[in-house]
Write a protein that holds these residues in place. Sequence first.
Motif, PDB file in Angstrom:
ATOM      1  N   MET A 134      32.647  31.871  25.046  1.00 16.65           N
ATOM      2  CA  MET A 134      32.057  31.435  23.779  1.00 16.65           C
ATOM      3  C   MET A 134      33.069  31.311  22.633  1.00 16.65           C
ATOM      4  N   PRO A 135      33.972  32.293  22.430  1.00 15.63           N
ATOM      5  CA  PRO A 135      34.900  32.167  21.291  1.00 15.63           C
ATOM      6  C   PRO A 135      35.779  30.919  21.351  1.00 15.63           C
ATOM      7  N   TYR A 179      39.700  34.577  23.780  1.00 21.59           N
ATOM      8  CA  TYR A 179      38.795  35.540  23.146  1.00 21.59           C
ATOM      9  C   TYR A 179      38.701  35.254  21.640  1.00 21.59           C
ATOM     10  N   SER A 180      37.877  36.019  20.950  1.00 22.47           N
ATOM     11  CA  SER A 180      37.661  35.768  19.524  1.00 22.47           C
ATOM     12  C   SER A 180      38.894  36.054  18.691  1.00 22.47           C
ATOM     13  N   ASP A 181      39.641  37.096  19.040  1.00 19.55           N
ATOM     14  CA  ASP A 181      40.856  37.455  18.311  1.00 19.55           C
ATOM     15  C   ASP A 181      41.685  38.385  19.184  1.00 19.55           C
ATOM     16  N   ALA A 212      31.391  43.197  19.508  1.00 18.42           N
ATOM     17  CA  ALA A 212      31.922  41.845  19.702  1.00 18.42           C
ATOM     18  C   ALA A 212      31.912  41.505  21.185  1.00 18.42           C
ATOM     19  N   MET A 213      31.842  40.217  21.470  1.00 18.15           N
ATOM     20  CA  MET A 213      31.820  39.742  22.853  1.00 18.15           C
ATOM     21  C   MET A 213      33.236  39.498  23.359  1.00 18.15           C
ATOM     22  N   PRO A 214      33.500  39.752  24.645  1.00 16.96           N
ATOM     23  CA  PRO A 214      32.551  40.099  25.709  1.00 16.96           C
ATOM     24  C   PRO A 214      32.324  41.601  25.902  1.00 16.96           C
TER      25      PRO A 214
END
Length: 490
Positions: free
Chosen positions: A75-76, A227-229, A452-454
Amino acid sequence: MESNVFYTTNRNVIKNIWLIPIVLFAVAFGWIIAKMGVAIGIILLVLPFIVGFVTLVFLKPRIGMFTYIVYCFLMPTIGKHVPGLQAGLGTDALLFLTLFAVLFFRSDKFKFRYINNDLFWTAVVWFVITVLQLGNPERPSVLGWVYEMRSATLYWILTIPLAILLFYKKKDINTFLTIIIVLSFIGAIYGVKQMKLGPDAAENRWLEEGPKKTHVLFGKLRVFSYYSDAGQFGASQAQIAIMCIILAVGPYTKKKKIVYMIAGLVIMYGMLISGTRGALFGLVGGGFTFLILSKQIKILLLGAIVGGGALGVLKYTTIGNQNAEVRRLRTSLDPKDASLQVRFINQKILAEYIRTKPFGAGVGTMGTWGTIYNKDKYISTIPPDSLYVKIWGMYGIVGFLIWFGMMMYIMGKSAGIIWKTRDPVLKNQLVSLCSGAAGILLCSYGNEVLNAMPSEAVVYVSFAFIWLSPRWDTPAPKEVKIEEGQEVMA
């Protein structure tokens, strides 16, 4: 008559009339993209596939849950590469779609009585507390509450019952482990590509929008993979790495052990290149939990010596300082580190601010959503830096103690279930899941990780598997009487 695309020379009739709706559709499609952006165009393009997927989930709801787990990893990067797309809402959509598929499933296959357990009810209690926060005396923004409560409680209260209802087969735990290990391994490889070749255009655009100041330090990129970050990447890699190492010492074939060990080492390298110092505690917390759950004094002592020696090398020597990742990791053990001191200062400011607010300043007042929807609140200017600090600020000391007590209860109950497990393979798998979750909980003291994901999805599904496991365990030996009051084990 002259021949053209629609008419023939010998008949005054339309030949390729099917081209007309295609042309009209192409024109309309182009106009929509021009007016509303590429994101809406992509949505329209994949709409037929979405309809097919929805139908499939209603026929087989388990597919929805496995898709949710995969999507939480991807998703990110989808959000980074498709401008304007609210990719995070896809998580909500998959969970609610799966929930509706379960509720309206055509048979009575799902036993809802199985969710009547303490794991589910802890999630319900936290959800109720979060809803009650709407009445917080500080009157925070409702929109801020809506966005924050998704990661704070919504995913928790949806993931656990759905996992319990849908993952009722023993082989599901193998499928789950395979999915998260493969995706983490690919994430590590993608991270190496990012480090060696640099981020792509979409990732560079994301960096320039603000994250560059925390992801490019002294000219060196903190790798974030898909990933998001970097913080989430490092913590998640630490979680899966320790899980792989635990699986590698389990009762499996030599070939399988080698695969788990290679995966663990590659994923651990992914943790290192993320530059996330707090990820080290994911390894430490997960490793220590494994040693406790092993219930073997020799292994506990040996592990403590090896782990303590490794930490000692990091803290008291300069070995490996030529490597930037090792240098940054070493600062996590330095109590005088400038970044750590800033966090302590922020915590003192927060402590003073909420000293008279036992129920906090309200959900959505700290972090990203605080700066967007609660700019008028002083607390929104205080960086949380930690999930623990964020919960403390939003829910107050009362809410924090309840949340922390719940986490400790779940971890303690998980340990109790694992200690009673007789199947050696199942026990090893449960130990890996519990140790990974413990690592994420410890990492969350330094960063926002569990929300946060995942990591959030992996931890909650892990807890669900642990609660499900007694039904898959080897049956306990039965006692039978053979003669005059004497009993033996059958």
